[in-house]
Scaffold this motif. Sequence first.
Motif, PDB file in Angstrom:
ATOM      1  N   LEU A 270       0.819  -1.220   0.000  1.00  0.00           N
ATOM      2  CA  LEU A 270       0.000   0.000   0.000  1.00  0.00           C
ATOM      3  C   LEU A 270       0.848   1.262   0.000  1.00  0.00           C
ATOM      4  CD1 LEU A 270      -2.666  -1.018   2.677  1.00  0.00           C
ATOM      5  CD2 LEU A 270      -3.068  -0.709   0.236  1.00  0.00           C
ATOM      6  N   ASP A 271       2.015   1.192   0.628  1.00  0.00           N
ATOM      7  CA  ASP A 271       2.852   2.376   0.817  1.00  0.00           C
ATOM      8  C   ASP A 271       4.281   2.062   0.379  1.00  0.00           C
ATOM      9  OD1 ASP A 271       4.232   4.561   1.675  1.00  0.00           O
ATOM     10  OD2 ASP A 271       3.865   4.275   3.819  1.00  0.00           O
ATOM     11  N   PRO A 272       4.577   2.269  -0.903  1.00  0.00           N
ATOM     12  CA  PRO A 272       5.889   1.890  -1.435  1.00  0.00           C
ATOM     13  C   PRO A 272       7.051   2.678  -0.813  1.00  0.00           C
ATOM     14  CG  PRO A 272       4.332   2.387  -3.205  1.00  0.00           C
ATOM     15  CD  PRO A 272       3.700   2.837  -1.936  1.00  0.00           C
ATOM     16  N   ASP A 273       6.752   3.744  -0.067  1.00  0.00           N
ATOM     17  CA  ASP A 273       7.828   4.487   0.584  1.00  0.00           C
ATOM     18  C   ASP A 273       8.334   3.805   1.853  1.00  0.00           C
ATOM     19  OD1 ASP A 273       7.861   6.512  -1.286  1.00  0.00           O
ATOM     20  OD2 ASP A 273       6.340   7.692  -0.246  1.00  0.00           O
ATOM     21  N   PHE A 274       7.572   2.853   2.365  1.00  0.00           N
ATOM     22  CA  PHE A 274       7.979   2.113   3.576  1.00  0.00           C
ATOM     23  C   PHE A 274       9.366   1.488   3.359  1.00  0.00           C
ATOM     24  CE2 PHE A 274       7.104  -2.036   6.094  1.00  0.00           C
ATOM     25  CZ  PHE A 274       7.746  -1.520   7.214  1.00  0.00           C
ATOM     26  N   ILE A 275      10.264   1.740   4.295  1.00  0.00           N
ATOM     27  CA  ILE A 275      11.627   1.214   4.157  1.00  0.00           C
ATOM     28  C   ILE A 275      11.632  -0.311   4.114  1.00  0.00           C
ATOM     29  CG2 ILE A 275      13.885   1.068   5.281  1.00  0.00           C
ATOM     30  CD1 ILE A 275      13.271   3.814   6.435  1.00  0.00           C
ATOM     31  N   GLY A 276      10.703  -0.904   4.852  1.00  0.00           N
ATOM     32  CA  GLY A 276      10.475  -2.331   4.695  1.00  0.00           C
ATOM     33  C   GLY A 276      11.166  -3.229   5.700  1.00  0.00           C
ATOM     34  N   PRO A 277      10.687  -4.473   5.790  1.00  0.00           N
ATOM     35  CA  PRO A 277      11.125  -5.401   6.842  1.00  0.00           C
ATOM     36  C   PRO A 277      12.624  -5.718   6.819  1.00  0.00           C
ATOM     37  CG  PRO A 277       9.243  -6.293   5.607  1.00  0.00           C
ATOM     38  CD  PRO A 277       9.641  -5.045   4.924  1.00  0.00           C
ATOM     39  N   ALA A 278      13.160  -6.136   5.677  1.00  0.00           N
ATOM     40  CA  ALA A 278      14.558  -6.576   5.663  1.00  0.00           C
ATOM     41  C   ALA A 278      15.506  -5.439   6.000  1.00  0.00           C
ATOM     42  CB  ALA A 278      14.912  -7.174   4.306  1.00  0.00           C
ATOM     43  N   ALA A 279      15.248  -4.239   5.447  1.00  0.00           N
ATOM     44  CA  ALA A 279      16.151  -3.113   5.708  1.00  0.00           C
ATOM     45  C   ALA A 279      16.159  -2.775   7.199  1.00  0.00           C
ATOM     46  CB  ALA A 279      15.736  -1.903   4.879  1.00  0.00           C
ATOM     47  N   ILE A 280      15.001  -2.841   7.844  1.00  0.00           N
ATOM     48  CA  ILE A 280      14.945  -2.509   9.271  1.00  0.00           C
ATOM     49  C   ILE A 280      15.603  -3.625  10.101  1.00  0.00           C
ATOM     50  CG2 ILE A 280      13.434  -2.042  11.228  1.00  0.00           C
ATOM     51  CD1 ILE A 280      11.448  -0.782   9.209  1.00  0.00           C
TER      52      ILE A 280
ATOM     53  N   VAL B 256      10.005   2.541  10.937  1.00  0.00           N
ATOM     54  CA  VAL B 256       9.228   1.575  11.723  1.00  0.00           C
ATOM     55  C   VAL B 256       7.779   2.001  11.916  1.00  0.00           C
ATOM     56  CG1 VAL B 256      11.154   0.562  12.985  1.00  0.00           C
ATOM     57  CG2 VAL B 256      10.016   2.580  13.910  1.00  0.00           C
ATOM     58  N   TRP B 257       7.499   3.317  11.879  1.00  0.00           N
ATOM     59  CA  TRP B 257       6.127   3.753  12.182  1.00  0.00           C
ATOM     60  C   TRP B 257       5.150   3.450  11.063  1.00  0.00           C
ATOM     61  CZ3 TRP B 257       6.115   3.551  16.946  1.00  0.00           C
ATOM     62  CH2 TRP B 257       7.158   4.067  17.711  1.00  0.00           C
ATOM     63  N   ALA B 258       5.641   3.079   9.902  1.00  0.00           N
ATOM     64  CA  ALA B 258       4.716   2.674   8.838  1.00  0.00           C
ATOM     65  C   ALA B 258       4.194   1.258   9.092  1.00  0.00           C
ATOM     66  CB  ALA B 258       5.402   2.742   7.489  1.00  0.00           C
ATOM     67  N   CYS B 259       4.939   0.481   9.864  1.00  0.00           N
ATOM     68  CA  CYS B 259       4.581  -0.927  10.105  1.00  0.00           C
ATOM     69  C   CYS B 259       3.393  -1.032  11.043  1.00  0.00           C
ATOM     70  CB  CYS B 259       5.779  -1.659  10.713  1.00  0.00           C
ATOM     71  SG  CYS B 259       5.373  -3.271  11.410  1.00  0.00           S
TER      72      CYS B 259
ATOM     73  N   ARG C 107      10.846  -4.207  18.216  1.00  0.00           N
ATOM     74  CA  ARG C 107      11.884  -3.810  19.177  1.00  0.00           C
ATOM     75  C   ARG C 107      12.339  -2.391  18.915  1.00  0.00           C
ATOM     76  NH1 ARG C 107      16.456  -8.317  20.143  1.00  0.00           N
ATOM     77  NH2 ARG C 107      17.204  -6.717  21.562  1.00  0.00           N
ATOM     78  N   TYR C 108      12.485  -2.045  17.614  1.00  0.00           N
ATOM     79  CA  TYR C 108      12.956  -0.689  17.337  1.00  0.00           C
ATOM     80  C   TYR C 108      11.885   0.348  17.644  1.00  0.00           C
ATOM     81  CZ  TYR C 108      15.703   3.125  15.778  1.00  0.00           C
ATOM     82  OH  TYR C 108      16.422   4.300  15.790  1.00  0.00           O
ATOM     83  N   LYS C 109      10.611  -0.043  17.521  1.00  0.00           N
ATOM     84  CA  LYS C 109       9.541   0.894  17.893  1.00  0.00           C
ATOM     85  C   LYS C 109       9.697   1.320  19.356  1.00  0.00           C
ATOM     86  CE  LYS C 109       5.839  -0.406  14.726  1.00  0.00           C
ATOM     87  NZ  LYS C 109       4.560  -1.135  14.601  1.00  0.00           N
ATOM     88  N   LEU C 110       9.991   0.343  20.204  1.00  0.00           N
ATOM     89  CA  LEU C 110      10.152   0.674  21.624  1.00  0.00           C
ATOM     90  C   LEU C 110      11.366   1.583  21.817  1.00  0.00           C
ATOM     91  CD1 LEU C 110       8.961   0.260  24.403  1.00  0.00           C
ATOM     92  CD2 LEU C 110      10.418  -1.741  24.687  1.00  0.00           C
ATOM     93  N   THR C 111      12.474   1.254  21.128  1.00  0.00           N
ATOM     94  CA  THR C 111      13.676   2.094  21.210  1.00  0.00           C
ATOM     95  C   THR C 111      13.358   3.516  20.753  1.00  0.00           C
ATOM     96  OG1 THR C 111      14.970   0.155  20.618  1.00  0.00           O
ATOM     97  CG2 THR C 111      16.089   2.275  20.465  1.00  0.00           C
ATOM     98  N   ALA C 112      12.688   3.641  19.608  1.00  0.00           N
ATOM     99  CA  ALA C 112      12.397   4.957  19.038  1.00  0.00           C
ATOM    100  C   ALA C 112      11.427   5.729  19.923  1.00  0.00           C
ATOM    101  CB  ALA C 112      11.817   4.797  17.633  1.00  0.00           C
ATOM    102  N   ALA C 113      10.430   5.026  20.481  1.00  0.00           N
ATOM    103  CA  ALA C 113       9.447   5.698  21.335  1.00  0.00           C
ATOM    104  C   ALA C 113      10.112   6.191  22.619  1.00  0.00           C
ATOM    105  CB  ALA C 113       8.293   4.752  21.657  1.00  0.00           C
ATOM    106  N   THR C 114      10.987   5.359  23.205  1.00  0.00           N
ATOM    107  CA  THR C 114      11.696   5.759  24.420  1.00  0.00           C
ATOM    108  C   THR C 114      12.536   7.002  24.132  1.00  0.00           C
ATOM    109  OG1 THR C 114      11.865   3.408  24.878  1.00  0.00           O
ATOM    110  CG2 THR C 114      13.147   4.864  26.278  1.00  0.00           C
TER     111      THR C 114
END
Lengths: 262, 118
Positions: free
Chosen positions: A179-189, A217-220, A242-249
């Motif tokens: 839906l959102d081709p700008d999403f960096i995507g699973p493997a890159a993250i 990560v926020w697109a996920c 896991r990175y969502k928690l890191t980024a939110a903190t």
Amino acid sequence: MSETDDKHAVPDMPDTTGTITMEVARFRPDRESEPSWDSYDVPLRKEWAVLDGLNHIKDQLDGTLSYRWSCRMGICGSCGMTVNGEPKLTCSTFLTDYAPGPVRVEPLANFPVIRDLVVDIEDFMAKLPTVKPWLVSGDEEPAEDSEYRQTPAEMDDYRRYSMCINCMLCYSACPVYALDPDFIGPAAIALAQRYNLDSRDEGNEDRRDVLASAEGVWACTFVGECSVACPKDVDPAGAIQRYKLTAATQAVKDLLLPRGAR
Amino acid sequence: MTTKRSPEPFAWLLFSSGGMAAAMLIPVLLLLFGIVFPLGWLSAPSHDRLAAVLTHPVTLLVLFGLCVLALFHWAHRFRYTLYDGLQLRKAAPVIAVLCYGGAAVGSVIAAFVLIRAL
């Protein structure tokens, strides 16, 4: 059947002497504007993967079929295709599992098709370096004979994410990327986390702008299909959470703490 | 590719803590008041005692926290259901205002109801 044969017979194995029909998506942009289907009957052998079926077609039946492959052992990440609707490495997906068939082979979903089963991976190739998937070291150069030592526990922190072979099955499985081709995507993250969680790496802050962005990560939305599709058990969905928690903190710290204390 | 910082982490923190709080508290409450007490597996607390517990400021605070977090959990999830499920990404700002605004209004109503119990 002799006694020896009996002992080695695999129970519940489908008949491996017949043939199976492979329905292969074809797209020849020089000749047609829409993809079409071609059917081929290939031998059904118990040790044959879908890729062996494609190689049989290419060698014996129709030399014009185009697809990517290299290692045949699940490590190069070249032979990802959609098999009966699911993203799979065709070298480790066996024809007998689809008997009596037919087996439908299509190019990976969510990528533009160049020809037949070959997709354009430029989007992923452009995104991957933006997360700096390499060891970023500080200003201080290590002494000539020094080593970067790491304990087994420190290695366990990132080991799983280091198994990624860039096959892009996770992008093909991801409904958010569709839906959102700008999403960096699973493997890159997941690959960014492979380095973020490495005790030798100092690139966390460098990767943050991209990872913690709206396209990071926020697109996920944690659908989790990436981890289902992953042939190397990398669990990109877990890496993203896991990175969502890191980024939110970090976002809360940025809001509450003065610059020096972060 | 933009690398703008997004307000998403705060919405996500409310979403995830709401999910956690709801998952930990609501099944217990449903089990006790929906099954265990009505079926007499445990003797139900008397009305006076329950009223005393419910009007205690700490209980009210916990219930208020649960209501607010659960509402924002709903808002976040419903927002993405509309975005992706119904493919309404073009109306993203309106949807965000309606969802989080709805959760905020719900929180105010929850506060009003709980304060009245004091």
